[in-house]
Scaffold this active site. Structure first.
Site, PDB file in Angstrom:
ATOM      1  N   GLU A   1      42.467  32.647  50.753  1.00  0.00           N
ATOM      2  CA  GLU A   1      43.521  31.688  51.105  1.00  0.00           C
ATOM      3  C   GLU A   1      44.460  32.252  52.166  1.00  0.00           C
ATOM      4  O   GLU A   1      45.464  31.624  52.495  1.00  0.00           O
ATOM      5  CB  GLU A   1      44.320  31.332  49.857  1.00  0.00           C
ATOM      6  CG  GLU A   1      45.444  32.284  49.484  1.00  0.00           C
ATOM      7  CD  GLU A   1      45.012  33.664  49.024  1.00  0.00           C
ATOM      8  OE1 GLU A   1      45.854  34.583  48.994  1.00  0.00           O
ATOM      9  OE2 GLU A   1      43.827  33.832  48.687  1.00  0.00           O
TER      10      GLU A   1
ATOM     11  N   TYR B   1      43.706  48.966  43.454  1.00  0.00           N
ATOM     12  CA  TYR B   1      42.637  49.206  42.484  1.00  0.00           C
ATOM     13  C   TYR B   1      41.403  48.405  42.881  1.00  0.00           C
ATOM     14  O   TYR B   1      41.497  47.422  43.631  1.00  0.00           O
ATOM     15  CB  TYR B   1      43.084  48.794  41.077  1.00  0.00           C
ATOM     16  CG  TYR B   1      44.207  49.646  40.522  1.00  0.00           C
ATOM     17  CD1 TYR B   1      43.946  50.716  39.677  1.00  0.00           C
ATOM     18  CD2 TYR B   1      45.536  49.373  40.849  1.00  0.00           C
ATOM     19  CE1 TYR B   1      44.979  51.495  39.168  1.00  0.00           C
ATOM     20  CE2 TYR B   1      46.578  50.158  40.361  1.00  0.00           C
ATOM     21  CZ  TYR B   1      46.290  51.215  39.518  1.00  0.00           C
ATOM     22  OH  TYR B   1      47.305  51.994  39.035  1.00  0.00           O
TER      23      TYR B   1
ATOM     24  N   ASN C   1      45.343  43.081  49.669  1.00  0.00           N
ATOM     25  CA  ASN C   1      46.515  43.792  49.156  1.00  0.00           C
ATOM     26  C   ASN C   1      46.196  44.284  47.752  1.00  0.00           C
ATOM     27  O   ASN C   1      46.445  43.588  46.777  1.00  0.00           O
ATOM     28  CB  ASN C   1      47.749  42.889  49.138  1.00  0.00           C
ATOM     29  CG  ASN C   1      48.928  43.555  48.466  1.00  0.00           C
ATOM     30  OD1 ASN C   1      48.933  44.760  48.257  1.00  0.00           O
ATOM     31  ND2 ASN C   1      49.937  42.779  48.095  1.00  0.00           N
TER      32      ASN C   1
ATOM     33  N   CYS D   1      41.528  38.834  43.766  1.00  0.00           N
ATOM     34  CA  CYS D   1      42.283  40.085  43.739  1.00  0.00           C
ATOM     35  C   CYS D   1      42.431  40.611  42.300  1.00  0.00           C
ATOM     36  O   CYS D   1      41.462  41.030  41.706  1.00  0.00           O
ATOM     37  CB  CYS D   1      43.622  39.906  44.443  1.00  0.00           C
ATOM     38  SG  CYS D   1      44.366  41.473  44.954  1.00  0.00           S
TER      39      CYS D   1
ATOM     40  N   HIS E   1      41.572  38.009  49.888  1.00  0.00           N
ATOM     41  CA  HIS E   1      42.306  36.748  49.775  1.00  0.00           C
ATOM     42  C   HIS E   1      41.706  35.672  50.682  1.00  0.00           C
ATOM     43  O   HIS E   1      42.038  35.599  51.866  1.00  0.00           O
ATOM     44  CB  HIS E   1      43.784  36.959  50.133  1.00  0.00           C
ATOM     45  CG  HIS E   1      44.540  37.704  49.086  1.00  0.00           C
ATOM     46  ND1 HIS E   1      45.156  37.080  48.023  1.00  0.00           N
ATOM     47  CD2 HIS E   1      44.755  39.030  48.919  1.00  0.00           C
ATOM     48  CE1 HIS E   1      45.735  37.989  47.255  1.00  0.00           C
ATOM     49  NE2 HIS E   1      45.497  39.183  47.792  1.00  0.00           N
TER      50      HIS E   1
END
Length: 366
Positions: free
Chosen positions: A342, A300, A297, A255, A340
């Site tokens: 995870e 950008y 999430n 991210c 993500h």
């Protein structure tokens, strides 16, 4: 009590307040939405939402209650929470408190009873906007709302350095335990857990830790975590990553870590119209042509036209809008992803990327 959301374009949504009391001056924030149907506690404790009010597009939130064992951090990230309806009487044997109680405990004002689908459509059409959550709509200075910017995000969300004790020794690779230094830009705890499950000894360090201090920890690999805000704001961190790159220690970014690694290599980032937030974002691996569903999430992304093909190949793209979702570097042992792997609460389609990171450390050791 009546509570209101006023957007900078003049839109006004009237609902009811729940959770914490709203300050007299209101809560000015960037207003964003997530399409995740479950995992509301993980959303609330994701530090990447710093400076933002989060809208849940799913209409009923809180029906399975709150269990802090599922939290992604010790604190909330968002500054306000917006739902269509919240459940006052959750039904789950693991539940320790209600959503309302959790918001009160963490001083997060909530707004319910508004048409969250209409609000989401407004943001999709116009793009992410600033807004204010308030109990006193007639006293709002909209010029102040329009001028708001999310600033000092990583500085506000990074934590103290710590060692992680729960490493699973039985999962060590070929009898070797790898030491990973994880730079905390606003880290989600499931990143730590995912590394520990693979036998890695993890040391979490503050976002501004100097490269020479990281080197003293003798890491086999370095993880760049997720986090909030505009990646370009973090000039000191980008300079530190540029020095880390020269050490040729295996690197993985997630991210914000993906964006910062790209900036450190001379690429550029851009703000998306309304970002990607939710647990249903399709990404395509350009090396295998396989499509995975991911949790995301971010507001950008790495600008595709800025990627130097002599330095990196595009690893993943977003199937919906073709934005960049990952990079594999050619001259350094590193790769990064925008989503993500995870993810908790799911999906975990791309959890294998942590195994790839371990293999990268194994290869470097050989």
């Amino acid at each position: 009590m009546k509570r209101y959301l006023l957007l900078e374009n003049g839109s006004r949504f009237e609902g009811e307040g729940f959770g914490a009391e709203c300050p007299k001056e209101g809560v000015i924030c960037e207003v964003v939405f997530t399409s995740a149907m479950v995992g509301f506690l993980e959303t609330l404790t994701d530090k990447s939402y710093f400076g933002q009010a989060v809208i849940q597009t799913f209409p009923l939130i809180g029906n399975y209650g709150v269990n802090l064992e599922d939290a992604e951090s010790e604190r909330t990230g968002c500054c306000a929470y917006i739902v269509r309806e919240y459940c006052e009487h959750p039904s789950n044997f693991r539940s320790k408190m209600t959503l309302d109680e959790f918001l009160k405990k963490n001083n997060v004002p909530g707004l319910c009873g508004i048409d969250t689908r209409a609000l989401t459509k407004t943001l999709c059409n116009a793009g992410t906007m600033n807004g204010i959550i308030t109990d006193n709509p007639d006293s709002v200075d909209m010029e102040k709302v329009k001028a708001y910017r999310v600033e000092n995000a990583v500085k506000s969300m990074t934590g103290n350095s710590r060692e992680v004790p729960e490493t699973n020794k039985a999962a060590s690779v070929n009898g070797k335990e790898y030491h990973v230094v994880l730079l905390d830009f606003g880290v989600k705890e499931n990143i730590v857990r995912s590394l520990a499950e693979r036998g890695c000894n993890v040391t979490v360090v503050n976002a501004y830790t100097k490269p020479e201090d990281i080197l003293k920890l003798n890491p086999d690999g370095i993880m760049l975590s997720n986090g909030p805000g505009d990646p370009k704001e973090n000039t000191e961190i980008i300079e530190n990553i540029q020095k880390l790159i020269q050490l040729k220690i295996p690197l993985m970014g997630i991210c914000l870590g993906h964006q910062l690694l790209a900036l450190a290599n001379g690429f550029d980032t851009e703000k998306l119209k309304f970002g990607h937030r939710g647990a249903n974002q399709p990404v395509k691996d350009l090396f295998t042509n396989k499509v995975y569903i991911s949790t995301q999430n971010h507001g950008y992304a790495v600008k595709p036209s800025s990627i130097d093909p002599s330095k990196a190949d595009t690893f993943f793209i977003n199937v919906n809008d073709n934005s960049n979702e990952g990079l594999k570097y050619k001259k350094i042992p590193a790769f990064s992803v925008q989503f993500h792997p995870e993810a908790c609460a799911g999906p975990k389609d791309t959890g294998y990327l942590f195994d790839d990171f371990v293999k990268l450390m194994e290869k470097k050791g050989e």
